[in-house]
Design an enzyme around this catalytic site. Structure first.
Site, PDB file in Angstrom:
ATOM      1  N   HIS A 133       0.811  -1.219   0.000  1.00  0.00           N
ATOM      2  CA  HIS A 133       0.000   0.000   0.000  1.00  0.00           C
ATOM      3  C   HIS A 133       0.840   1.263   0.000  1.00  0.00           C
ATOM      4  O   HIS A 133       0.320   2.348  -0.273  1.00  0.00           O
ATOM      5  CB  HIS A 133      -0.989  -0.004   1.180  1.00  0.00           C
ATOM      6  CG  HIS A 133      -0.376   0.221   2.522  1.00  0.00           C
ATOM      7  ND1 HIS A 133      -0.125  -0.805   3.403  1.00  0.00           N
ATOM      8  CD2 HIS A 133       0.026   1.347   3.158  1.00  0.00           C
ATOM      9  CE1 HIS A 133       0.400  -0.319   4.510  1.00  0.00           C
ATOM     10  NE2 HIS A 133       0.503   0.992   4.393  1.00  0.00           N
ATOM     11  N   ASP A 164       0.206  -7.539   1.138  1.00  0.00           N
ATOM     12  CA  ASP A 164       0.634  -6.166   1.419  1.00  0.00           C
ATOM     13  C   ASP A 164       2.152  -6.047   1.496  1.00  0.00           C
ATOM     14  O   ASP A 164       2.695  -5.407   2.412  1.00  0.00           O
ATOM     15  CB  ASP A 164      -0.013  -5.656   2.707  1.00  0.00           C
ATOM     16  CG  ASP A 164      -0.036  -4.123   2.784  1.00  0.00           C
ATOM     17  OD1 ASP A 164       0.449  -3.494   1.834  1.00  0.00           O
ATOM     18  OD2 ASP A 164      -0.543  -3.583   3.779  1.00  0.00           O
ATOM     19  N   SER A 242       4.519   2.288   7.984  1.00  0.00           N
ATOM     20  CA  SER A 242       4.248   1.149   7.103  1.00  0.00           C
ATOM     21  C   SER A 242       5.475   0.777   6.283  1.00  0.00           C
ATOM     22  O   SER A 242       6.093   1.629   5.643  1.00  0.00           O
ATOM     23  CB  SER A 242       3.085   1.486   6.164  1.00  0.00           C
ATOM     24  OG  SER A 242       1.895   1.672   6.884  1.00  0.00           O
TER      25      SER A 242
END
Length: 562
Positions: A133, A164, A242
């Site tokens: 992402h 992911d 992230s």
């Protein structure tokens, strides 16, 4: 250490040592008793005989200062906290992404571009591992290493939206100077400490957040909308974190990727087995291959009467097969109402879990997801009271309605102002965050529940009607599924295009849901198409993938004619 009371002696010299020992927890219960208020003893009334300050062990860490390498002595009690930082300085990078996602309501154009930031870390082979992402729908990606003002251009080598994860490469050799890769470790035990390293919002420099492992279990991956193993920790994972590593000791225990909305300090990291499965698949095939699925929907058999109904003996445990994906290999050997007793010799409990590590349990879906594509599994089932051993070939399965469509433009076809698109969940997401309640109910139910019957099958819908005289009165038929064109069932959007382009009849009939019908004069409608496209500033009546198929068909026809 001996403690004696001498009111006449004031050994203030030892006051700092005693205070330090007290704060560090080096005093014995007797020493603490001497200092308690019960005896009203002050530091000035205590003398220390033969006292030796506690030994402090040190660990060496190096840093670069100009052209010199400097060694730092750090007390061991602080070394564990410093270790993740030391590792991170030479391996964790900041990622800058410019992205532009498609507009699924107007599939011929993109939404405005946006800039986002994330983290990543170096893995063997001069590659950077990050979250999918972080680079989804990217148009431009830059990376910057710690302590450097320079940003370097990066390319996305592979991306797996289900898990992911993504792999980046940087061509510049200068970028790799001084960088070291991190090694992958193992799944941490419960209550083990991990340090999440990255570049979260709120600052530009590297950040380290410590936490402990709370649980390990399959979890919904928000980005890919899949159920895979994840590790829950009590460290905050904020936007920008992230893709950063969660370090345990001197190895990576996982990749930070999401948090629990509405809760404080609950974050999730992608565990090493998922990471290795992703990287291994990319290295073997050169691209992301996906995670395997049995293609089953199962029901727990925790009710005693339910087990008796299906003739399960008291010592038997397992789950009930309630639905099978027709495209899976399981559809060949399994039947509805079969009881799955074991997977690869591992007995299933009545709730569908299998033993995992020390007195932990995990759903057997994890065993399935760890299989390589086209790898076989031995499944023990109970059918009509008789046990059977069957072999099932596992592979990734695609949903009838795609859950996501990143990094590519959506397909569309326009004829006489009628906009046809395949139904996807991103299309439904255009209705807003509460899309489950605000999108058309029938389309939503089909997206979540219906199974494909053919590998290339799509649910084609009439997305909208671009108003014109030729289609006046049909505007209320939007958001209905297209069933047939001139009596032929529509398999997918490419098939619909061929049926319309190759129409040889004077009238074109389109059958929709709810027994609704669209009738058009073919020649009039075809002429109106270019007029409508010009009015709405639409560059092409079809998406790039349909244009490529049309050109390939034309080349094939020319080759046959010659």
């Amino acid at each position: 250490m001996l403690c004696t009371f001498r009111s006449f002696s004031k050994l203030s010299t030892f006051r700092p040592f005693l205070s330090a020992s007290l704060s560090a927890g080096h005093l014995t219960p007797f020493h603490s008793l001497c200092l308690s208020s019960r005896f009203s003893v002050s530091l000035d009334s205590i003398s220390l005989v033969n006292w030796t300050p506690p030994r402090t062990s040190y660990r060496l860490f190096h840093s670069i200062s100009g052209d010199e390498e400097v060694l730092h002595q750090i007390p061991s009690r602080h070394a564990d906290a410093y270790a993740p930082i030391e590792l991170a300085l030479d391996s964790v990078v900041k990622i800058f992404t410019v992205s532009s996602s498609p507009n699924h309501f107007l599939p011929w154009q993109n939404k405005s571009q946006k800039e986002t930031m994330g983290s990543g870390f170096v893995i063997p082979g001069q590659r950077i591992l990050t979250n999918a992402h972080v680079v989804a729908d990217h148009t431009f990606v830059l990376v910057r290493k710690h302590g450097s003002p320079t940003k370097y251009r990066a390319e996305v080598q592979a991306v797996g939206h289900e898990c992911d994860l993504a792999i980046l490469t940087v061509e510049s050799e200068e970028f790799w100077d001084g960088l070291h890769f991190l090694e992958l470790g193992d799944i941490p035990l419960l209550q083990e400490s991990v340090a999440v390293v990255g570049y979260p919002q709120g600052g530009d420099n590297i950040s380290v957040t410590k936490g402990v492992v709370s649980r390990v279990e399959p979890t919904q991956y928000v980005h890919g909308a899949t159920q895979l193993m994840a590790i829950q920790i009590d460290a905050a994972i904020n936007p920008g974190n992230s893709g950063g590593p969660a370090i345990m000791g001197d190895k990576v225990a996982g990749v930070a990727f999401q948090n629990l909305s509405g809760a404080e300090n609950i974050g999730y990291i992608i565990p090493v087995p998922i990471i290795k499965q992703f990287i291994g698949g990319v290295e073997e095939s050169g691209k992301y291959v996906g995670f395997c699925s049995l293609g089953l929907s199962c029901q727990p058999t925790e009710n005693v009467q339910l087990r008796e109904h299906f003739r399960m003996r008291p010592e038997m445990t397992g789950v009930l097969v309630s639905k099978i994906n027709p495209l899976s290999d399981a559809y060949r050997v399994l039947k509805k109402d079969d009881i799955i007793l074991a997977f690869d010799g591992m007995p299933l409990a009545n709730d569908g879990t299998v033993p995992f590590r020390n007195r932990e349990r995990i759903t057997f879906d994890h065993l399935v997801s760890m299989k390589k594509p086209n790898e076989s599994a031995q499944v023990t089932i109970l059918r009509d009271g008789v046990e059977h051993e069957v072999s099932i070939t596992l592979r990734p399965l695609q949903a009838l309605v795609p859950v996501h469509q990143f990094d590519k433009l959506p397909s569309y076809y326009i004829f006489a102002g009628l906009v046809f698109v395949p139904l996807t969940q991103p299309y439904l997401h255009e209705y807003g965050e509460d899309w489950y309640n605000t999108s058309p109910r029938r389309l939503c139910e089909r997206a979540l529940r219906e199974l494909p019957k053919k590998p290339t099958q799509q649910l084609v819908i009439l997305s909208q009607v671009l108003m014109d005289d030729v289609n006046a009165g049909y505007e209320r038929l939007s958001e209905l599924q297209v069933k047939k064109v001139n009596g032929v069932e529509v398999e997918n959007l490419k098939h619909l295009r061929r049926l319309m382009e190759d129409c040889s009849e004077e009238s074109l009939r389109i059958d929709l849901d709810d027994e609704r019908v669209i009738g058009l004069n073919y020649k009039t409608a075809k002429i109106a198409t270019s007029r409508i496209l010009m009015r709405h500033r639409i560059p092409s009546p079809m998406s790039a993938d349909l244009i490529e198929e049309q050109e390939a068909e034309t080349e094939t026809e020319l080759a046959y004619s010659n």
